[in-house]
Write a protein that holds these residues in place. Structure first.
Motif, PDB file in Angstrom:
ATOM      1  N   ALA A 130      11.453   1.457  -7.175  1.00 18.11           N
ATOM      2  CA  ALA A 130      11.511   1.429  -5.528  1.00 18.11           C
ATOM      3  C   ALA A 130      11.549   2.776  -5.012  1.00 18.11           C
ATOM      4  N   GLY A 131      12.235   3.676  -5.790  1.00 18.74           N
ATOM      5  CA  GLY A 131      12.229   4.996  -5.264  1.00 18.74           C
ATOM      6  C   GLY A 131      10.918   5.810  -5.561  1.00 18.74           C
ATOM      7  N   PHE A 132      10.386   5.296  -6.679  1.00 20.68           N
ATOM      8  CA  PHE A 132       8.971   5.942  -7.264  1.00 20.68           C
ATOM      9  C   PHE A 132       7.938   5.550  -5.976  1.00 20.68           C
ATOM     10  N   ASN A 133       8.002   4.395  -5.519  1.00 18.88           N
ATOM     11  CA  ASN A 133       7.127   3.802  -4.576  1.00 18.88           C
ATOM     12  C   ASN A 133       7.142   4.523  -3.221  1.00 18.88           C
ATOM     13  N   ARG A 134       8.406   4.788  -2.818  1.00 19.70           N
ATOM     14  CA  ARG A 134       8.618   5.476  -1.544  1.00 19.70           C
ATOM     15  C   ARG A 134       7.886   6.734  -1.434  1.00 19.70           C
ATOM     16  N   ARG A 135       7.959   7.501  -2.613  1.00 20.23           N
ATOM     17  CA  ARG A 135       7.324   8.725  -2.534  1.00 20.23           C
ATOM     18  C   ARG A 135       5.865   8.646  -2.687  1.00 20.23           C
ATOM     19  N   HIS A 136       5.367   7.460  -3.252  1.00 19.57           N
ATOM     20  CA  HIS A 136       3.824   7.153  -3.413  1.00 19.57           C
ATOM     21  C   HIS A 136       3.293   6.991  -1.931  1.00 19.57           C
ATOM     22  N   ARG A 137       4.229   6.153  -1.153  1.00 20.70           N
ATOM     23  CA  ARG A 137       3.621   5.608   0.077  1.00 20.70           C
ATOM     24  C   ARG A 137       3.677   6.944   1.206  1.00 20.70           C
ATOM     25  N   ASN A 138       4.722   7.943   1.008  1.00 20.11           N
ATOM     26  CA  ASN A 138       4.774   9.395   1.764  1.00 20.11           C
ATOM     27  C   ASN A 138       3.544  10.245   1.337  1.00 20.11           C
ATOM     28  N   MET A 139       3.106  10.143   0.140  1.00 17.83           N
ATOM     29  CA  MET A 139       1.972  10.946  -0.258  1.00 17.83           C
ATOM     30  C   MET A 139       0.735  10.390   0.169  1.00 17.83           C
ATOM     31  N   ILE A 140       0.341   8.890   0.174  1.00 18.62           N
ATOM     32  CA  ILE A 140      -0.476   8.602   0.781  1.00 18.62           C
ATOM     33  C   ILE A 140      -0.962   8.757   2.384  1.00 18.62           C
ATOM     34  N   ALA A 141       0.178   8.759   3.095  1.00 17.33           N
ATOM     35  CA  ALA A 141       0.572   8.864   4.443  1.00 17.33           C
ATOM     36  C   ALA A 141      -0.247  10.287   4.592  1.00 17.33           C
ATOM     37  N   LEU A 142       0.661  11.282   4.044  1.00 18.90           N
ATOM     38  CA  LEU A 142       0.252  12.696   4.274  1.00 18.90           C
ATOM     39  C   LEU A 142      -1.083  13.115   3.989  1.00 18.90           C
ATOM     40  N   TYR A 143      -1.409  12.664   3.010  1.00 19.98           N
ATOM     41  CA  TYR A 143      -2.943  12.943   2.599  1.00 19.98           C
ATOM     42  C   TYR A 143      -3.844  12.267   3.696  1.00 19.98           C
ATOM     43  N   ALA A 144      -3.643  11.192   4.021  1.00 15.64           N
ATOM     44  CA  ALA A 144      -4.327  10.449   5.026  1.00 15.64           C
ATOM     45  C   ALA A 144      -4.697  11.108   6.314  1.00 15.64           C
TER      46      ALA A 144
END
Length: 232
Positions: A130-144
């Motif tokens: 769950a913690g790993f997924n939160r970071r993954h979502r943040n990364m996608i939003a940042l790059y988009a």
């Protein structure tokens, strides 16, 4: 002292935020702390690394070699972040080069021990992912967002993210303009021009080797992301 540092880093990590005190204590018992100096190479491409790293202090610079053999710096990781979870669980080699920026302390958790805990207790695995997924979502939003913004907006966003991640109460960011240019995939001259413009606007002040954010609200208004989130 090392066990205290390990306990603080593990208990405050997003990966283990929902773990029990007893489970965290087991990780602390088998972990150790590495102290690395500025410029030290942690790992390079092709290495199989049987550890999960938590950054207790300092920061790491991550880069890749492109097909044209050019170095591409794509991430800075700061205290509170983690490194190596994907390669550890998949058994695959690192594909990037990781170098210390300044003196850095890393908590090193043995991979086989961690994987055994996850296999034995699915609840721990769910909480960690769950913690790993939160970071993954943040990364996608940042790059988009970064793919469509102007250089000034991307620079303001990056500065806000770094300030939030590094946790300096005085809003001081220790970073070189060359590093900002690498992370933004542009020239140093272009970054310097935008920084000077932001300084004239009273948003920040430039000092040797660091940037002082003078008006955080104004920086957020210029940034792509309305409120800086933790650096993914």
């Amino acid at each position: 002292m090392n066990s205290t540092l390990a306990r603080v880093a593990i208990s405050q990590s997003e990966l283990f935020r929902e773990w029990s005190e007893a489970d965290i204590a087991r990780l602390v018992e088998v972990s150790d702390v590495l102290r690395l100096e500025s410029g030290a190479l942690l790992h390079g491409p092709g290495e199989i690394v049987p550890f999960l790293y938590l950054i207790a202090s300092g920061s790491l610079r991550m880069s890749l070699r492109t097909a044209s053999n050019r170095e591409f710096a794509f991430r800075l990781r700061f205290a509170g972040d983690f490194l190596g979870l994907g390669p550890l669980l998949s058994g695959e080699a690192f594909v990037y080069t990781t170098v210390c920026r300044g003196q850095t302390h890393l908590v090193r958790i043995p991979g086989p021990f961690l994987k055994n805990m996850l296999v034995r207790n699915g609840r721990l695995a769910v909480a960690m992912f769950a913690g790993f997924n939160r970071r993954h979502r943040n990364m996608i939003a940042l790059y988009a967002d970064a793919s469509t913004g102007s250089l000034r907006a991307r620079l303001a966003s990056l500065l806000g993210l770094i300030a939030a991640a590094s946790g300096h109460a005085a809003n001081e960011i220790e970073i070189l303009q060359d590093e900002l240019a690498e992370l933004l995939a542009t020239r140093r001259q272009a970054v310097n021009r935008e920084l000077r413009a932001l300084e004239k606007l009273g948003v920040l002040a430039l000092e040797y080797g660091r940037i002082v954010i003078a008006d955080k609200t104004a920086l957020q208004e210029l940034a792509i992301l309305p409120t800086p989130a933790p650096l993914p």
